[in-house]
Design an enzyme around this catalytic site. Structure first.
Site, PDB file in Angstrom:
ATOM      1  N   ARG A   1     -18.941  -8.752   1.752  1.00 31.57           N
ATOM      2  CA  ARG A   1     -19.733  -7.802   2.397  1.00 31.57           C
ATOM      3  C   ARG A   1     -19.083  -7.453   3.642  1.00 31.57           C
ATOM      4  O   ARG A   1     -18.451  -8.038   4.200  1.00 31.57           O
ATOM      5  CB  ARG A   1     -20.853  -8.359   3.085  1.00 31.57           C
ATOM      6  CG  ARG A   1     -21.866  -8.688   1.883  1.00 31.57           C
ATOM      7  CD  ARG A   1     -23.009  -9.801   2.287  1.00 31.57           C
ATOM      8  NE  ARG A   1     -22.407 -11.040   2.941  1.00 31.57           N
ATOM      9  CZ  ARG A   1     -23.383 -11.965   3.331  1.00 31.57           C
ATOM     10  NH1 ARG A   1     -24.614 -11.813   3.664  1.00 31.57           N
ATOM     11  NH2 ARG A   1     -22.570 -13.159   3.806  1.00 31.57           N
ATOM     12  N   GLU A   2     -18.991  -5.913   3.714  1.00 28.88           N
ATOM     13  CA  GLU A   2     -18.318  -5.538   4.809  1.00 28.88           C
ATOM     14  C   GLU A   2     -18.753  -5.953   6.183  1.00 28.88           C
ATOM     15  O   GLU A   2     -20.092  -6.050   6.024  1.00 28.88           O
ATOM     16  CB  GLU A   2     -18.170  -3.924   4.572  1.00 28.88           C
ATOM     17  CG  GLU A   2     -16.986  -3.561   4.034  1.00 28.88           C
ATOM     18  CD  GLU A   2     -16.861  -1.885   3.847  1.00 28.88           C
ATOM     19  OE1 GLU A   2     -17.353  -1.238   4.955  1.00 28.88           O
ATOM     20  OE2 GLU A   2     -16.484  -1.469   2.878  1.00 28.88           O
TER      21      GLU A   2
ATOM     22  N   LEU B   1     -34.714  -7.692   0.938  1.00 28.54           N
ATOM     23  CA  LEU B   1     -36.297  -7.187   0.896  1.00 28.54           C
ATOM     24  C   LEU B   1     -36.538  -6.271   2.104  1.00 28.54           C
ATOM     25  O   LEU B   1     -37.710  -6.116   2.270  1.00 28.54           O
ATOM     26  CB  LEU B   1     -37.141  -8.482   0.788  1.00 28.54           C
ATOM     27  CG  LEU B   1     -36.885  -9.250  -0.485  1.00 28.54           C
ATOM     28  CD1 LEU B   1     -38.070 -10.277  -0.474  1.00 28.54           C
ATOM     29  CD2 LEU B   1     -36.966  -8.652  -1.764  1.00 28.54           C
TER      30      LEU B   1
ATOM     31  N   ASP C   1       0.975  -1.210  -0.056  1.00 29.78           N
ATOM     32  CA  ASP C   1      -0.229  -0.071   0.113  1.00 29.78           C
ATOM     33  C   ASP C   1       0.778   1.199   0.167  1.00 29.78           C
ATOM     34  O   ASP C   1       2.019   1.310   0.326  1.00 29.78           O
ATOM     35  CB  ASP C   1      -0.786   0.006   0.972  1.00 29.78           C
ATOM     36  CG  ASP C   1      -2.169   0.781   1.065  1.00 29.78           C
ATOM     37  OD1 ASP C   1      -3.172   0.227   0.776  1.00 29.78           O
ATOM     38  OD2 ASP C   1      -2.086   2.096   1.088  1.00 29.78           O
TER      39      ASP C   1
ATOM     40  N   ALA D   1     -37.156  -2.936   3.891  1.00 29.55           N
ATOM     41  CA  ALA D   1     -37.169  -1.532   3.754  1.00 29.55           C
ATOM     42  C   ALA D   1     -36.596  -0.796   4.847  1.00 29.55           C
ATOM     43  O   ALA D   1     -36.501  -1.211   5.744  1.00 29.55           O
ATOM     44  CB  ALA D   1     -38.727  -1.006   3.708  1.00 29.55           C
TER      45      ALA D   1
ATOM     46  N   CYS E   1     -19.803   0.905  -1.942  1.00 32.30           N
ATOM     47  CA  CYS E   1     -19.987   0.046  -3.294  1.00 32.30           C
ATOM     48  C   CYS E   1     -21.268   0.340  -4.168  1.00 32.30           C
ATOM     49  O   CYS E   1     -21.170   0.673  -5.261  1.00 32.30           O
ATOM     50  CB  CYS E   1     -20.085  -1.415  -2.830  1.00 32.30           C
ATOM     51  SG  CYS E   1     -18.367  -2.176  -2.477  1.00 32.30           S
TER      52      CYS E   1
ATOM     53  N   LYS F   1     -21.671   3.956  -5.697  1.00 37.87           N
ATOM     54  CA  LYS F   1     -20.908   4.402  -6.601  1.00 37.87           C
ATOM     55  C   LYS F   1     -20.854   3.340  -7.782  1.00 37.87           C
ATOM     56  O   LYS F   1     -20.800   3.712  -8.991  1.00 37.87           O
ATOM     57  CB  LYS F   1     -19.399   4.366  -6.115  1.00 37.87           C
ATOM     58  CG  LYS F   1     -18.625   2.936  -5.970  1.00 37.87           C
ATOM     59  CD  LYS F   1     -17.222   3.328  -5.724  1.00 37.87           C
ATOM     60  CE  LYS F   1     -16.440   1.885  -5.630  1.00 37.87           C
ATOM     61  NZ  LYS F   1     -16.535   1.029  -6.581  1.00 37.87           N
TER      62      LYS F   1
ATOM     63  N   THR G   1     -11.522   2.541  -6.564  1.00 36.40           N
ATOM     64  CA  THR G   1     -12.116   2.869  -7.706  1.00 36.40           C
ATOM     65  C   THR G   1     -13.172   4.149  -7.373  1.00 36.40           C
ATOM     66  O   THR G   1     -14.312   3.656  -7.828  1.00 36.40           O
ATOM     67  CB  THR G   1     -12.733   1.968  -8.850  1.00 36.40           C
ATOM     68  OG1 THR G   1     -13.575   1.143  -7.981  1.00 36.40           O
ATOM     69  CG2 THR G   1     -11.331   1.192  -9.143  1.00 36.40           C
TER      70      THR G   1
ATOM     71  N   GLY H   1     -26.235   2.550   1.641  1.00 36.06           N
ATOM     72  CA  GLY H   1     -25.191   3.402   1.672  1.00 36.06           C
ATOM     73  C   GLY H   1     -23.932   2.422   1.257  1.00 36.06           C
ATOM     74  O   GLY H   1     -23.935   1.597   0.665  1.00 36.06           O
TER      75      GLY H   1
HETATM   76  N1  LIG Z   1     -15.386  -2.273   0.532  1.00 36.21           N
HETATM   77  C1  LIG Z   1     -16.167  -3.461  -0.115  1.00 36.21           C
HETATM   78  O1  LIG Z   1     -16.869  -4.078   0.731  1.00 36.21           O
HETATM   79  C2  LIG Z   1     -16.110  -3.995  -1.460  1.00 36.21           C
HETATM   80  C3  LIG Z   1     -16.487  -5.193  -1.823  1.00 36.21           C
HETATM   81  C4  LIG Z   1     -16.240  -5.596  -3.243  1.00 36.21           C
HETATM   82  C5  LIG Z   1     -15.401  -4.680  -4.021  1.00 36.21           C
HETATM   83  N2  LIG Z   1     -14.874  -3.563  -3.772  1.00 36.21           N
HETATM   84  C6  LIG Z   1     -14.218  -2.832  -4.315  1.00 36.21           C
HETATM   85  O2  LIG Z   1     -12.904  -2.971  -4.336  1.00 36.21           O
HETATM   86  C7  LIG Z   1     -12.047  -1.986  -4.390  1.00 36.21           C
HETATM   87  C8  LIG Z   1     -11.089  -1.515  -3.209  1.00 36.21           C
HETATM   88  O3  LIG Z   1     -12.090  -0.957  -2.158  1.00 36.21           O
HETATM   89  P1  LIG Z   1     -11.772  -0.869  -0.836  1.00 36.21           P
HETATM   90  O4  LIG Z   1     -13.108  -0.524  -0.258  1.00 36.21           O
HETATM   91  O5  LIG Z   1     -11.066  -1.986  -0.209  1.00 36.21           O
HETATM   92  O6  LIG Z   1     -11.066   0.546  -0.914  1.00 36.21           O
HETATM   93  P2  LIG Z   1     -10.092   1.125   0.247  1.00 36.21           P
HETATM   94  O7  LIG Z   1     -10.186   2.827  -0.075  1.00 36.21           O
HETATM   95  O8  LIG Z   1     -10.581   0.732   1.494  1.00 36.21           O
HETATM   96  O9  LIG Z   1      -8.730   0.831   0.006  1.00 36.21           O
HETATM   97  C9  LIG Z   1      -7.876   0.941  -1.300  1.00 36.21           C
HETATM   98  C10 LIG Z   1      -6.532   1.014  -0.840  1.00 36.21           C
HETATM   99  O10 LIG Z   1      -5.750   1.245  -1.796  1.00 36.21           O
HETATM  100  C11 LIG Z   1      -4.594   1.906  -1.539  1.00 36.21           C
HETATM  101  N3  LIG Z   1      -3.798   2.734  -2.583  1.00 36.21           N
HETATM  102  C12 LIG Z   1      -4.343   3.693  -3.471  1.00 36.21           C
HETATM  103  N4  LIG Z   1      -3.321   3.871  -4.377  1.00 36.21           N
HETATM  104  C13 LIG Z   1      -2.551   2.996  -4.139  1.00 36.21           C
HETATM  105  C14 LIG Z   1      -1.286   2.695  -5.253  1.00 36.21           C
HETATM  106  N5  LIG Z   1      -0.945   3.405  -6.100  1.00 36.21           N
HETATM  107  N6  LIG Z   1      -0.347   1.675  -4.687  1.00 36.21           N
HETATM  108  C15 LIG Z   1      -1.042   0.942  -3.692  1.00 36.21           C
HETATM  109  N7  LIG Z   1      -2.086   1.341  -2.888  1.00 36.21           N
HETATM  110  C16 LIG Z   1      -2.778   2.151  -3.147  1.00 36.21           C
HETATM  111  C17 LIG Z   1      -5.241   2.927  -0.633  1.00 36.21           C
HETATM  112  O11 LIG Z   1      -3.956   3.563   0.205  1.00 36.21           O
HETATM  113  C18 LIG Z   1      -5.998   2.092   0.326  1.00 36.21           C
HETATM  114  O12 LIG Z   1      -5.687   1.412   1.199  1.00 36.21           O
HETATM  115  C19 LIG Z   1     -12.880  -0.979  -5.045  1.00 36.21           C
HETATM  116  O13 LIG Z   1     -12.873  -0.935  -6.364  1.00 36.21           O
HETATM  117  C20 LIG Z   1     -14.233  -1.385  -4.510  1.00 36.21           C
HETATM  118  O14 LIG Z   1     -15.241  -0.949  -5.190  1.00 36.21           O
HETATM  119  C21 LIG Z   1     -14.972  -3.353  -2.429  1.00 36.21           C
END
Ligand SMILES: NC(=O)c1ccc[n+]([C@@H]2O[C@H](COP(=O)([O-])OP(=O)(O)OC[C@H]3O[C@@H](n4cnc5c(N)ncnc54)[C@H](O)[C@@H]3O)[C@@H](O)[C@H]2O)c1
Length: 439
Positions: A162-163, A258, A30, A260, A268, A271, A86, A265
């Site tokens: 899922r978080e 299902l 990271d 309500a 995911c 966006k 993203t 929020g």
């Molecule tokens: N959070 C969820 O529940 C979930 C579930 C499924 C998919 N996703 C997808 O997974 C992806 C990540 O989501 P997230 O919630 O873990 O995001 P997040 O923001 O928690 O984590 C992203 C990480 O990437 C790091 N980062 C950014 N630029 C970097 C680089 N150049 N080199 C190395 N590290 C870098 C950031 O410092 C951060 O720690 C997104 O595309 C999201 O849509 C998320």
């Protein structure tokens, strides 16, 4: 296998731990040194049940490490997973800047492997259809500048966790989707996930990219459908929970998603619904259903607040207790939480707000410094004119509401998640308002 995971946020960290638990040797990378230092010392920068213990176990077993130095994590790697964020751009499309940055870095840093297959670069981030090709292009551009061509293969491996249940979901997925354009890349990914014994769907990269958006958009659609139906149920005196139960028995519908409430929020659904529409717009299409899904969701907190105002009248000076700030229980994530527009509106209306959340208060304090944050749920209820239940934390649902009745100045509860026992609450003397739950 040797695996590098780039991006150690909610998804990346969970992925590193899960892959280490499957027996692989994993390195998480990271750009955030604070995050990496925390992970190196065995502490999790996020809240996710069970993940920290597993992180420590896997690190101690020598299967897991973390670094800020991508170059150091690459030698000998079989798979490089990209799990950077993203987030939405201003037009709703997915912002791929972090992904481009990592891809270009990989193009600059990859070295030929001494032996074995070329590495597979697998995109785990949620990305628009066509991103696999763009990532390949960014890598190749950088390699051309180096005057080198180092072989690599591409795959798409969307994440469905899922978080709040991240590690469980990563270890017990309903399915693993792998998009690959070569049998070699597909086979490497298949081997990597073999110990999971989960259903595996092999597709093209484009199909895998679309499956992720389609899944999230469909789930968001279910939620908005039920929320809109709840508005009608409330008008005509029907109970949305009974309606949902009756619908859910139908195997074609199923009982999940299902409920309500006050709208979806998180990082995911909002966006991804936007990004899919942006992708459609770029292709000359309008996704009318998703437009409606988004519109219903955006107005659901306001619809809930209307009810609050109808009962309380002016909110100016009223002491409102808000229970739950995160977008769902089990996480500290407040991204796009419905609590945000609700707190904003309450503040604008001059309410005196006290909030309690088991994990989300530190993050919410940054955005709403004037809210009072109580250290216990019990304390948050003291002298309240009304309570708004926004996140169905176990602590909130299982609270001894019978004993708390006298703490409140007015025992009025608005249950935005329909999780309290309405009959019992009324029997205890509360004025209870759920979402389309007539008494
Ligand atoms: N959070 C969820 O529940 C979930 C579930 C499924 C998919 N996703 C997808 O997974 C992806 C990540 O989501 P997230 O919630 O873990 O995001 P997040 O923001 O928690 O984590 C992203 C990480 O990437 C790091 N980062 C950014 N630029 C970097 C680089 N150049 N080199 C190395 N590290 C870098 C950031 O410092 C951060 O720690 C997104 O595309 C999201 O849509 C998320």
């Amino acid at each position: 296998m040797m695996i590098t995971v780039v991006g150690t946020g909610y998804v990346g960290t969970t992925t590193t731990v899960a892959l280490a638990m499957l027996g692989h040797t994993v390195c998480g990378v990271d750009v955030d040194p604070v995050k990496v230092r925390a992970l190196q010392s065995g502490s999790l920068p996020i809240f996710e049940e069970g993940l920290e213990d597993a992180l420590r176990r896997e690190t101690a077993a020598g299967r897991l490490r973390f670094t800020c130095d991508l170059g150091q994590a690459l030698p000998g790697c079989d798979v490089i997973m990209l799990a950077v964020g993203t987030p939405p751009d201003e037009d709703g499309s997915a912002n791929l800047r972090a992904l481009e940055e990592v891809s270009r870095q990989l193009g600059r840093l990859l070295q030929p492997k001494a032996h074995g297959r070329p590495p597979v670069i697998a995109i785990k981030s949620t990305v628009p259809v066509g991103t696999g090709e763009r990532v390949r292009g960014w890598l190749l551009q950088e390699m051309i500048l180096r005057g080198l061509h180092i072989p690599f293969e591409m795959a798409s491996n969307p994440e469905f966790l899922r978080e709040g249940r991240a590690l469980h979901d990563a270890m017990h997925p309903d399915r693993v989707v792998v998009g690959a354009d070569t049998p070699g890349a597909a086979n490497v990914m298949k081997q990597m996930y073999l110990p999971l014994q989960a259903p595996l769907l092999l597709t093209s990269i484009r199909d895998a990219e679309m499956i992720k958006y389609a899944s999230n958009a469909f789930l968001a659609t279910k939620i908005s459908f039920m929320n809109e139906l709840a508005r009608l149920c409330e008008r005509v005196g029907a109970n949305i929970q009974q309606v949902a139960q009756g619908m859910g028995f139908d195997a074609r519908i199923n009982p999940h998603f299902l409920q309500a409430g006050i709208g979806y929020g998180g990082s995911c659904f909002p966006k991804d619904v936007q990004a899919l529409q942006a992708l459609a717009a770029q292709s000359g299409l309008t996704l009318q259903i998703l437009q409606a899904v988004e519109a219903v969701n955006a107005s659901q907190p306001g619809w809930f607040l209307q009810k609050v105002k109808h009962v309380l009248g002016s909110l100016n000076g009223q002491h409102i207790t808000v229970l739950g700030l995160t977008f769902k229980p089990g996480t500290d994530d407040i991204r796009e939480s419905p609590a945000i527009p609700i707190l904003k509106h309450l503040e604008e209306q001059g309410a005196q707000i006290t909030a309690f959340d088991p994990q989300g208060m530190a993050a919410m304090k940054q955005r709403f410094p004037n809210v009072t944050y109580a250290s216990t749920l019990q304390e948050s209820l003291r002298d309240a004119d009304a309570v708004l239940l926004l996140t169905e934390w176990k602590e909130v649902v299982e609270h001894d509401w019978g004993a708390s009745w006298s703490e409140l100045r007015q025992p009025i509860v608005f249950d935005g998640r329909n999780v309290l026992d309405s009959a019992q609450m009324r029997a205890w003397g509360y004025q209870y308002y759920g979402v389309a739950r007539p008494s």
